[in-house]
Design an enzyme around this catalytic site. Structure first.
Site, mmCIF file in Angstrom:
data_model
loop_
_atom_site.group_PDB
_atom_site.id
_atom_site.type_symbol
_atom_site.label_atom_id
_atom_site.label_comp_id
_atom_site.label_asym_id
_atom_site.label_seq_id
_atom_site.Cartn_x
_atom_site.Cartn_y
_atom_site.Cartn_z
ATOM 1 C CE LYS A 79 58.711 -58.180 -135.989
ATOM 2 N NZ LYS A 79 58.670 -57.031 -136.896
ATOM 3 N N GLY A 80 62.251 -56.217 -130.713
ATOM 4 C CA GLY A 80 63.134 -56.138 -129.548
ATOM 5 C C GLY A 80 63.453 -54.704 -129.133
ATOM 6 C CB CYS A 81 63.155 -51.444 -130.612
ATOM 7 S SG CYS A 81 64.821 -51.379 -131.238
ATOM 8 C CD GLN A 82 61.288 -49.273 -123.105
ATOM 9 O OE1 GLN A 82 62.406 -48.772 -123.168
ATOM 10 N NE2 GLN A 82 60.627 -49.360 -121.988
ATOM 11 C CB SER A 83 61.021 -46.434 -128.988
ATOM 12 O OG SER A 83 62.384 -46.692 -129.129
#
Length: 142
Positions: A51-55
């Site tokens: 969670k919290g990753c753009q990719s």
């Protein structure tokens, strides 16, 4: 005997210090991403997404002989390189050592300052997730 997290982190810092500019470091990170142990397709599920990753970044952890073995994958090549560095440092280590591990080496290679804010947030999320796996497995060991 296997290397400690600190020893592996020092190796990574040494490797990155060879490169003069960030383009070379990015290329090296991409290469690291290509050699990392990939997560099995069956583990590319929602609950293994960071969670919290753009990719998209999937991380899977398994306990073998009281050590955590991480596998991962990402749909973005730079992100895959970032997670490869983390997995190299933390995989095949005891959960307690992962929990206590310092992540100063990330700053030493200059990674955070050369990432976009969203990638830097993703990096923090990846570290948090690896440590959360370690906490979960440490609880099972006690």
């Amino acid at each position: 005997m296997s290397k400690s997290i600190k020893e592996i982190q020092e190796e990574i810092v040494d490797e990155f210090s060879i490169f003069d500019d960030w383009m070379q470091r990015y290329e090296y990170m991409i290469e690291l991403g290509k050699t990392m142990p990939l997560v099995d397709e069956k583990y590319k599920i929602e609950e293994n997404l960071i969670k919290g990753c753009q990719s998209k970044v999937w991380v899977h952890a398994e306990l073998e002989n009281d050590k955590l073995i991480f596998t991962a994958d990402s749909d973005a090549i730079i992100t895959k390189g970032i997670v490869a560095i983390l997995i190299r440092a933390f995989s095949n280590q005891h959960p307690a050592d992962i929990i206590e591990a310092d992540t100063q080496f990330i700053d030493e290679i200059g990674l955070k300052e050369h990432l976009s804010p969203t990638r830097a947030n993703g990096l923090v999320s990846m570290i948090k997730q690896l440590k959360m796996y370690a906490v979960a497995y440490q609880t099972q060991l006690n």
